[in-house]
Enzyme design. Structure first.
Site, PDB file in Angstrom:
ATOM      1  N   ARG A   1      62.590  63.466  27.399  1.00 24.98           N
ATOM      2  CA  ARG A   1      63.793  62.664  27.684  1.00 24.98           C
ATOM      3  C   ARG A   1      64.816  62.782  26.546  1.00 24.98           C
ATOM      4  O   ARG A   1      65.454  61.803  26.162  1.00 24.98           O
ATOM      5  CB  ARG A   1      63.454  61.187  27.899  1.00 24.98           C
ATOM      6  CG  ARG A   1      62.520  60.898  29.037  1.00 24.98           C
ATOM      7  CD  ARG A   1      63.204  61.171  30.386  1.00 24.98           C
ATOM      8  NE  ARG A   1      62.429  60.628  31.480  1.00 24.98           N
ATOM      9  CZ  ARG A   1      61.387  61.241  32.053  1.00 24.98           C
ATOM     10  NH1 ARG A   1      61.024  62.439  31.647  1.00 24.98           N
ATOM     11  NH2 ARG A   1      60.739  60.668  33.059  1.00 24.98           N
TER      12      ARG A   1
ATOM     13  N   SER B   1      62.925  54.273  34.862  1.00 25.15           N
ATOM     14  CA  SER B   1      62.184  53.790  33.686  1.00 25.15           C
ATOM     15  C   SER B   1      63.173  53.246  32.663  1.00 25.15           C
ATOM     16  O   SER B   1      64.085  53.958  32.251  1.00 25.15           O
ATOM     17  CB  SER B   1      61.415  54.932  33.027  1.00 25.15           C
ATOM     18  OG  SER B   1      60.542  55.520  33.933  1.00 25.15           O
TER      19      SER B   1
ATOM     20  N   GLU C   1      64.874  54.036  27.305  1.00 21.65           N
ATOM     21  CA  GLU C   1      65.212  55.349  27.858  1.00 21.65           C
ATOM     22  C   GLU C   1      66.650  55.302  28.362  1.00 21.65           C
ATOM     23  O   GLU C   1      67.388  56.280  28.298  1.00 21.65           O
ATOM     24  CB  GLU C   1      64.255  55.660  29.012  1.00 21.65           C
ATOM     25  CG  GLU C   1      64.185  57.137  29.327  1.00 21.65           C
ATOM     26  CD  GLU C   1      64.183  57.425  30.796  1.00 21.65           C
ATOM     27  OE1 GLU C   1      65.286  57.609  31.355  1.00 21.65           O
ATOM     28  OE2 GLU C   1      63.104  57.483  31.385  1.00 21.65           O
TER      29      GLU C   1
HETATM   30  N1  EPU Z   1      50.997  51.728  34.777  1.00 22.37           N
HETATM   31  C1  EPU Z   1      50.493  50.449  34.824  1.00 22.37           C
HETATM   32  N2  EPU Z   1      51.319  49.472  35.319  1.00 22.37           N
HETATM   33  C2  EPU Z   1      52.566  49.709  35.767  1.00 22.37           C
HETATM   34  C3  EPU Z   1      53.060  51.029  35.711  1.00 22.37           C
HETATM   35  C4  EPU Z   1      52.260  52.027  35.203  1.00 22.37           C
HETATM   36  O1  EPU Z   1      49.382  50.164  34.431  1.00 22.37           O
HETATM   37  O2  EPU Z   1      53.231  48.764  36.219  1.00 22.37           O
HETATM   38  C5  EPU Z   1      50.138  52.801  34.212  1.00 22.37           C
HETATM   39  C6  EPU Z   1      49.078  53.324  35.154  1.00 22.37           C
HETATM   40  O3  EPU Z   1      47.940  53.586  34.375  1.00 22.37           O
HETATM   41  C7  EPU Z   1      49.619  54.650  35.639  1.00 22.37           C
HETATM   42  C8  EPU Z   1      50.390  55.106  34.421  1.00 22.37           C
HETATM   43  O4  EPU Z   1      50.915  53.903  33.858  1.00 22.37           O
HETATM   44  O5  EPU Z   1      48.611  55.505  35.956  1.00 22.37           O
HETATM   45  C9  EPU Z   1      51.515  56.057  34.719  1.00 22.37           C
HETATM   46  O6  EPU Z   1      52.398  55.475  35.660  1.00 22.37           O
HETATM   47  P1  EPU Z   1      53.402  56.389  36.525  1.00 22.37           P
HETATM   48  O7  EPU Z   1      52.665  57.516  37.111  1.00 22.37           O
HETATM   49  O8  EPU Z   1      54.141  55.486  37.439  1.00 22.37           O
HETATM   50  O9  EPU Z   1      54.331  57.027  35.435  1.00 22.37           O
HETATM   51  P2  EPU Z   1      55.063  56.434  34.161  1.00 22.37           P
HETATM   52  O10 EPU Z   1      54.428  57.011  32.955  1.00 22.37           O
HETATM   53  O11 EPU Z   1      55.147  54.954  34.247  1.00 22.37           O
HETATM   54  C10 EPU Z   1      56.753  58.432  33.985  1.00 22.37           C
HETATM   55  C11 EPU Z   1      58.237  58.634  33.912  1.00 22.37           C
HETATM   56  C12 EPU Z   1      58.865  58.460  35.289  1.00 22.37           C
HETATM   57  C13 EPU Z   1      58.255  59.492  36.238  1.00 22.37           C
HETATM   58  C14 EPU Z   1      56.738  59.276  36.260  1.00 22.37           C
HETATM   59  C15 EPU Z   1      56.045  60.347  37.064  1.00 22.37           C
HETATM   60  C16 EPU Z   1      58.900  57.995  31.681  1.00 22.37           C
HETATM   61  C17 EPU Z   1      59.571  56.985  30.823  1.00 22.37           C
HETATM   62  N3  EPU Z   1      58.820  57.704  32.975  1.00 22.37           N
HETATM   63  O12 EPU Z   1      56.538  57.060  34.339  1.00 22.37           O
HETATM   64  O13 EPU Z   1      60.253  58.758  35.163  1.00 22.37           O
HETATM   65  O14 EPU Z   1      58.790  59.356  37.546  1.00 22.37           O
HETATM   66  O15 EPU Z   1      56.192  59.349  34.923  1.00 22.37           O
HETATM   67  O16 EPU Z   1      56.110  61.557  36.375  1.00 22.37           O
HETATM   68  O17 EPU Z   1      58.465  59.028  31.162  1.00 22.37           O
HETATM   69  C18 EPU Z   1      62.425  57.819  34.839  1.00 22.37           C
HETATM   70  O18 EPU Z   1      62.476  58.517  33.820  1.00 22.37           O
HETATM   71  O19 EPU Z   1      63.368  57.065  35.174  1.00 22.37           O
HETATM   72  C19 EPU Z   1      61.210  57.869  35.644  1.00 22.37           C
HETATM   73  C20 EPU Z   1      61.061  57.112  36.737  1.00 22.37           C
END
Ligand code: EPU
Length: 337
Positions: A162, A237, A333
């Protein structure tokens, strides 16, 4: 080109925050852009693309330039690859759909990301194991001070998680006008390793997915946990996933055995900020019209008429609690304006 005064920006930012711009112009061509940059403008310029990664906390005493220059063009192709460019004002998801319709592979995991093509390199958009930097060849940008066009190669952009040169060394100095990608025409390299994609495909008994199948799986997953900005204001995010040292992680794991992580290198791990926020009991909570999304704690939402300040205050409360409980500093972010 028309200049509008005291223009509400509510329809121009996906958080749906109702602030005003002293002056506002929609730019639909490079010549319009050159024209306005060559003028002696009384207000400072503020560049607005899709407005999908910003939190507006105040009225802007600026001339807001809404970059809406459109066009998609195939520049070169061989049997295996295509070089395709999109102008800054193209809607990102529409561009991805154009690529999929033409069987150009490489962007399918980035389906349904809100915003315009022009701001995609600034934060090196990424999702489901793929980032823009994996396929972007170069982008063109115009210097705000000199009006000159400059080409930035992938390497020049200094992409990170990012992050790019446009958020650091040359922040606010250029307006990206065009982005060029090298995509596959056959033997597509699919990235389905992100758990949820594989299970979404298997649910439908798809064993040999096409790029269209991967795109549809990503769209399904995103729709299941991320709020549609047209229904509930948000900027995806709100925070980055923090990177911490292995020793810090081991200490946290002793106290919280279920803490998830992704390995970065031998000494660092990334921890999902959504998990940390959920552990502090913010998930699904609401204060007035500002809240934390019920399905993804990393997304802050504006249910209707929250001010940017109310969302910002909520984000600060979250940062303080995460710091106290986990000794981790969460970085935003989203750009706070
Ligand atoms: N999780 C929780 N609770 C929550 C949300 C997430 O426990 O409410 C934990 C779970 O363990 C889950 C893990 O976080 O397995 C990962 O969650 P998710 O797959 O939803 O991905 P993220 O790490 O929360 C990142 C990006 C997203 C992108 C997704 C999928 C960042 C800051 N965010 O989110 O990007 O869509 O991975 O690749 O890196 C964005 O940048 O606006 C965005 C949506």
């Amino acid at each position: 080109m028309k200049i509008e005064y005291n223009k509400s920006l509510k329809a121009y930012n996906t958080f749906g925050i109702d602030v005003t711009a002293a002056e506002f112009a929609t730019i639909t061509s490079e010549s319009e852009l050159n024209n306005i940059l060559s003028k002696d403008n009384k207000n400072p310029l503020f560049i607005l693309s899709g407005g999908s990664n910003m939190l507006l906390t105040r009225d802007l005493d600026s001339l807001v330039l809404h970059i809406a220059i459109k066009g998609i063009e195939v520049i070169d192709e061989s049997d295996n690859h295509v070089l395709v460019s999109a102008k800054a004002g193209e809607n990102w998801h529409n561009f991805v759909q154009y690529c999929i319709k033409n069987n150009y592979g490489g962007l399918e995991n980035l389906s349904l990301i809100p915003g315009y093509v022009g701001s995609a390199p600034i934060q090196n958009i990424g999702a489901y194991g793929v980032e823009l930097k994996d396929t972007m060849v170069q982008c063109e940008a115009i210097s705000i001070s000199s009006g000159k066009k400059q080409v930035f190669t992938n390497k020049d952009c200094k992409f990170g998680y990012r992050n790019s040169i446009f958020k650091n060394e040359i922040k606010g100095e250029y307006i990206i006008t065009k982005v060029t990608f090298r995509l596959t025409k056959k033997d597509h390299i699919l990235n389905t390793s992100y758990g949820a994609i594989e299970s979404a495909l298997l649910d439908q008994e798809i064993h040999k997915p096409t790029i269209q199948d991967v795109s549809e799986a990503v769209i399904k997953i995103r729709k299941s946990k991320l709020p549609d900005p047209l229904e509930i204001g948000n900027s995806g995010s709100f925070f980055k996933n923090p990177v911490i040292t292995t020793s810090h992680f081991n200490t946290l794991r002793d106290q919280h055995p279920s803490i998830p992580s992704y390995t970065i290198d031998g000494e660092h791990l990334k921890v999902p900020a959504g998990w940390l926020i959920e552990q502090c009991n913010f998930k699904g909570k609401r204060w007035g019209d500002a809240g934390v999304h019920e399905k993804q704690a990393l997304v802050l939402v504006n249910y209707n008429n929250a001010s940017g300040k109310e969302i910002l205050d909520l984000s600060r409360r979250i940062q303080i609690e995460i710091k106290e409980k986990f000794h981790i500093t969460l970085e935003t972010e989203v750009n706070i304006i």
